[in-house]
Design an enzyme around this catalytic site. Structure first.
Site, PDB file in Angstrom:
ATOM      1  N   SER A  10       0.811  -1.215   0.000  1.00  0.00           N
ATOM      2  CA  SER A  10       0.000   0.000   0.000  1.00  0.00           C
ATOM      3  C   SER A  10       0.847   1.268   0.000  1.00  0.00           C
ATOM      4  CB  SER A  10      -0.921   0.022   1.219  1.00  0.00           C
ATOM      5  OG  SER A  10      -1.804  -1.070   1.176  1.00  0.00           O
ATOM      6  N   CYS A  11       2.160   1.124   0.140  1.00  0.00           N
ATOM      7  CA  CYS A  11       3.068   2.270   0.253  1.00  0.00           C
ATOM      8  C   CYS A  11       3.784   2.507  -1.070  1.00  0.00           C
ATOM      9  CB  CYS A  11       4.085   1.989   1.365  1.00  0.00           C
ATOM     10  SG  CYS A  11       5.437   3.172   1.455  1.00  0.00           S
ATOM     11  N   GLY A  12       3.650   3.717  -1.614  1.00  0.00           N
ATOM     12  CA  GLY A  12       4.299   4.064  -2.872  1.00  0.00           C
ATOM     13  C   GLY A  12       5.811   3.954  -2.801  1.00  0.00           C
TER      14      GLY A  12
END
Length: 133
Positions: A10-12
């Protein structure tokens, strides 16, 4: 070379780091640390390998950091590790470990020095270009 990434899809920043690793030709061991958190001992080892404090590994944004009052400087490293074990979202990411060392890869291009092969030109999800070194 074995490359391990403690990853949050979920983390860019984590996605960019993973993509850079793969672009270098390495296929890493991907550990989604929210599903499979590192053990307390492994987390202590990673902190030591990275040469940072336990506190420096804490993530504030999007976590129970404030509710738990973790800004209080009186918490010991052991207590902070207890919080991270109870709430893995408090562990900042991505962490990459290779035979060259371990690093919290924020920004994502911090991974480059840990890889054997060059990444080459890389375009992050937000359009920022990372030029080869």
């Amino acid at each position: 070379m074995t490359v391990t990434i403690y990853h949050n899809p979920s983390c860019g920043t984590s996605r960019n780091t993973l993509a850079m690793i793969r672009q270098s030709g390495a296929e890493p061991v991907v550990i989604e640390y929210l599903k499979t958190p590192p053990t307390r001992e492994r987390l202590k080892e990673l902190v030591a390998e990275m040469g940072i404090s336990v506190r420096a590994l804490l993530r504030e944004k999007g976590t129970p950091y404030r509710e738990l009052r973790l800004e209080d400087p009186n918490w010991t490293d052991d207590q902070l590790l207890d919080f991270m074990m109870a709430h893995p979202i408090l562990i900042n990411r991505p962490i990459v470990a290779t035979p060259k060392g371990a690093r919290l890869c924020r920004p994502s291009e911090a991974v480059i020095d840990l890889l054997d092969e060059p990444v080459g030109r890389f375009v992050k999800e937000d359009g920022e270009v990372v030029e080869p070194r």
